[in-house]
Design a protein around this motif. Structure first.
Motif, short mmCIF file in Angstrom:
data_model
loop_
_atom_site.label_atom_id
_atom_site.label_comp_id
_atom_site.label_asym_id
_atom_site.label_seq_id
_atom_site.Cartn_x
_atom_site.Cartn_y
_atom_site.Cartn_z
N ARG A 1 -0.95 46.03 -9.24
CA ARG A 1 -1.45 45.39 -8.02
C ARG A 1 -0.73 45.97 -6.81
O ARG A 1 0.49 46.08 -6.79
CB ARG A 1 -1.18 43.89 -8.12
CG ARG A 1 -1.86 43.07 -7.06
CD ARG A 1 -1.62 41.59 -7.31
NE ARG A 1 -0.26 41.19 -6.95
CZ ARG A 1 0.26 40.00 -7.19
NH1 ARG A 1 -0.43 39.09 -7.85
NH2 ARG A 1 1.48 39.71 -6.81
N PHE A 2 -1.50 46.35 -5.78
CA PHE A 2 -0.84 46.81 -4.57
C PHE A 2 -1.32 46.06 -3.33
O PHE A 2 -1.16 46.51 -2.21
CB PHE A 2 -0.92 48.33 -4.38
CG PHE A 2 -2.30 48.94 -4.42
CD1 PHE A 2 -2.96 49.26 -3.25
CD2 PHE A 2 -2.90 49.24 -5.62
CE1 PHE A 2 -4.21 49.87 -3.28
CE2 PHE A 2 -4.16 49.84 -5.67
CZ PHE A 2 -4.82 50.15 -4.50
N GLY A 3 -1.89 44.89 -3.53
CA GLY A 3 -2.16 43.93 -2.47
C GLY A 3 -1.53 42.60 -2.85
O GLY A 3 -0.79 42.51 -3.84
N ALA A 4 -1.83 41.57 -2.08
CA ALA A 4 -1.22 40.26 -2.35
C ALA A 4 -1.90 39.54 -3.51
O ALA A 4 -1.30 38.65 -4.12
CB ALA A 4 -1.29 39.39 -1.09
N LEU A 5 -3.13 39.90 -3.81
CA LEU A 5 -3.92 39.18 -4.81
C LEU A 5 -4.02 39.97 -6.11
O LEU A 5 -3.84 41.19 -6.12
CB LEU A 5 -5.32 38.89 -4.27
CG LEU A 5 -5.38 38.13 -2.94
CD1 LEU A 5 -6.81 38.05 -2.43
CD2 LEU A 5 -4.76 36.75 -3.08
N GLY A 6 -4.33 39.27 -7.19
CA GLY A 6 -4.53 39.90 -8.47
C GLY A 6 -5.79 39.37 -9.14
O GLY A 6 -6.31 38.32 -8.76
N PRO A 7 -6.32 40.09 -10.13
CA PRO A 7 -7.53 39.64 -10.81
C PRO A 7 -7.27 38.48 -11.76
O PRO A 7 -6.19 38.38 -12.34
CB PRO A 7 -7.96 40.89 -11.60
CG PRO A 7 -6.68 41.62 -11.86
CD PRO A 7 -5.80 41.36 -10.66
N ASP A 8 -8.27 37.61 -11.92
CA ASP A 8 -8.18 36.58 -12.95
C ASP A 8 -8.77 37.13 -14.24
O ASP A 8 -9.13 38.31 -14.33
CB ASP A 8 -8.88 35.29 -12.51
CG ASP A 8 -10.36 35.49 -12.18
OD1 ASP A 8 -10.93 36.54 -12.59
OD2 ASP A 8 -10.95 34.62 -11.52
N GLU A 9 -8.88 36.28 -15.25
CA GLU A 9 -9.34 36.75 -16.56
C GLU A 9 -10.76 37.30 -16.50
O GLU A 9 -11.07 38.34 -17.10
CB GLU A 9 -9.27 35.60 -17.57
CG GLU A 9 -9.59 36.01 -19.00
CD GLU A 9 -9.40 34.87 -19.98
OE1 GLU A 9 -9.84 35.02 -21.14
OE2 GLU A 9 -8.79 33.84 -19.61
N ALA A 10 -11.64 36.63 -15.74
CA ALA A 10 -13.02 37.09 -15.64
C ALA A 10 -13.10 38.44 -14.92
O ALA A 10 -13.85 39.33 -15.32
CB ALA A 10 -13.87 36.05 -14.91
N ALA A 11 -12.31 38.59 -13.87
CA ALA A 11 -12.30 39.87 -13.15
C ALA A 11 -11.73 40.98 -14.01
O ALA A 11 -12.20 42.12 -13.96
CB ALA A 11 -11.51 39.72 -11.85
N ASP A 12 -10.71 40.66 -14.82
CA ASP A 12 -10.16 41.66 -15.74
C ASP A 12 -11.24 42.17 -16.70
O ASP A 12 -11.29 43.36 -17.01
CB ASP A 12 -9.01 41.05 -16.55
CG ASP A 12 -7.66 41.19 -15.85
OD1 ASP A 12 -7.52 42.13 -15.05
OD2 ASP A 12 -6.78 40.37 -16.11
N ALA A 13 -12.10 41.26 -17.16
CA ALA A 13 -13.18 41.67 -18.06
C ALA A 13 -14.17 42.59 -17.35
O ALA A 13 -14.66 43.57 -17.93
CB ALA A 13 -13.90 40.43 -18.60
N SER A 14 -14.46 42.29 -16.08
CA SER A 14 -15.35 43.16 -15.30
C SER A 14 -14.73 44.54 -15.12
O SER A 14 -15.41 45.56 -15.24
CB SER A 14 -15.63 42.54 -13.93
OG SER A 14 -16.34 41.33 -14.04
N VAL A 15 -13.44 44.57 -14.81
CA VAL A 15 -12.75 45.85 -14.62
C VAL A 15 -12.80 46.66 -15.91
O VAL A 15 -13.08 47.87 -15.90
CB VAL A 15 -11.30 45.61 -14.17
CG1 VAL A 15 -10.50 46.91 -14.23
CG2 VAL A 15 -11.26 45.03 -12.77
N ALA A 16 -12.52 46.02 -17.03
CA ALA A 16 -12.54 46.72 -18.32
C ALA A 16 -13.92 47.29 -18.62
O ALA A 16 -14.06 48.42 -19.10
CB ALA A 16 -12.08 45.78 -19.43
#
Length: 300
Positions: A155-170
């Motif tokens: 992460r290089f901003g203040a926010l991070g992905p949640d579990e659902a976003a992690d699945a989208s990224v994958a």
């Protein structure tokens, strides 16, 4: 003829370790960002601006200017500088068939240009690399010259992905890896496991426009699909000296307008232009920024 061949054989390589870095500059901020990084490191550089593409600020800094299709003029200028290396920075448009037929510079270089323009973008870039190297010019990448411009891991901003976003990224990462052999784009918009758009020759901005339409957000109204993200990474086997994915403030703004909640990019192979501004804008708009580590090597 034999005397001419001998003279060519005796000619020293165009690249010299003690020479300047030559920056062939297209549009955008990248050429000047590289200049700034080299100057901070105390390395001399020269800028060859491409007429009609280089920004006004780049043209003012340029040591010489050349037409896009004047291959001979560009090579003569670069070889005359005896640079330590050459880097290609900034965007240029592929020359149209009409330009190839009607430009005097193109006529003088018609065989070279016909070869370069006969395939996809990867073919074009490989041809440019080969042409430079045939003239003794060492091609360097942004990663060699300004590694601080590349996305970090994590992460290089203040926010991070949640579990659902992690699945989208994958899902987006796997999709782009599978498309790598086909010279398709470097980005995709994914919501959960639903692919909304894949980048083609039109570029990331227009792909995001398509994704916005497909997400049923006319005029920016309505609710975007859950966990929608932009994933951008280099193609497997891509020559990163001349073709790097990039994001910047405009990418963040467009992704937010599309309805994305975050952007994931390949760490070490994606440029982050104007990083402080990019991160601040992502934080303000509520998007996470994530650098993806390289894919693991397949088991033997």
């Amino acid at each position: 003829m034999m005397a001419a061949a001998a003279a060519r054989a005796d000619r020293p390589p165009a690249s010299q370790a003690s020479g300047p870095v030559a920056i062939v500059a297209g549009s955008g901020r990248l050429p000047l960002l590289i200049v700034e990084a080299l100057e901070r490191a105390g390395r001399p550089c020269r800028v060859l601006a491409i007429r009609g593409f280089a920004d006004p600020a780049t043209r003012r800094r340029a040591d010489a200017t050349v037409d896009l299709l004047d291959v001979r003029g560009a090579l003569d200028t670069l070889c005359g500088w005896t640079p330590a290396g050459v880097t290609l920075a900034g965007a240029v448009a592929r020359p149209s068939p009409a330009a190839l037929l009607n430009t005097l510079a193109a006529y003088r270089n018609r065989e070279t240009l016909r070869s370069l323009a006969s395939g996809g973008d990867d073919h074009l870039l490989r041809g440019v690399l080969a042409l430079l190297e045939e003239h003794g010019l060492q091609v360097l990448g942004v990663r060699d010259l300004a590694p601080g411009l590349m996305a970090p891991v994590g992460r290089f901003g203040a926010l991070g992905p949640d579990e659902a976003a992690d699945a989208s990224v994958a899902a987006g990462r796997a999709l782009l890896a599978s498309l790598s052999p086909h010279d398709v784009g470097q980005a995709a918009v994914v919501a959960s496991r639903r692919v909304l758009a894949v980048e083609g020759p039109e570029g990331t901005d227009r792909m995001l426009d398509r994704a916005r339409t497909l997400a049923r957000r006319p005029l920016g109204l309505g609710r975007a699909p859950a966990a929608m993200v932009l994933v951008k990474r280099a193609k497997d086997g891509q020559d990163l000296r001349v073709d790097l994915p990039a994001i910047g403030p405009r990418t963040v703004k467009r992704a937010a307008q599309t309805g994305c909640i975050g952007i994931a990019v390949g760490a070490g192979d994606t440029l982050v232009l104007d990083r402080a501004e990019t991160v601040a804008l992502a934080d303000r708009l509520g998007l996470f920024l994530l650098g993806l580590p390289p894919d693991p090597e397949p088991a033997p």
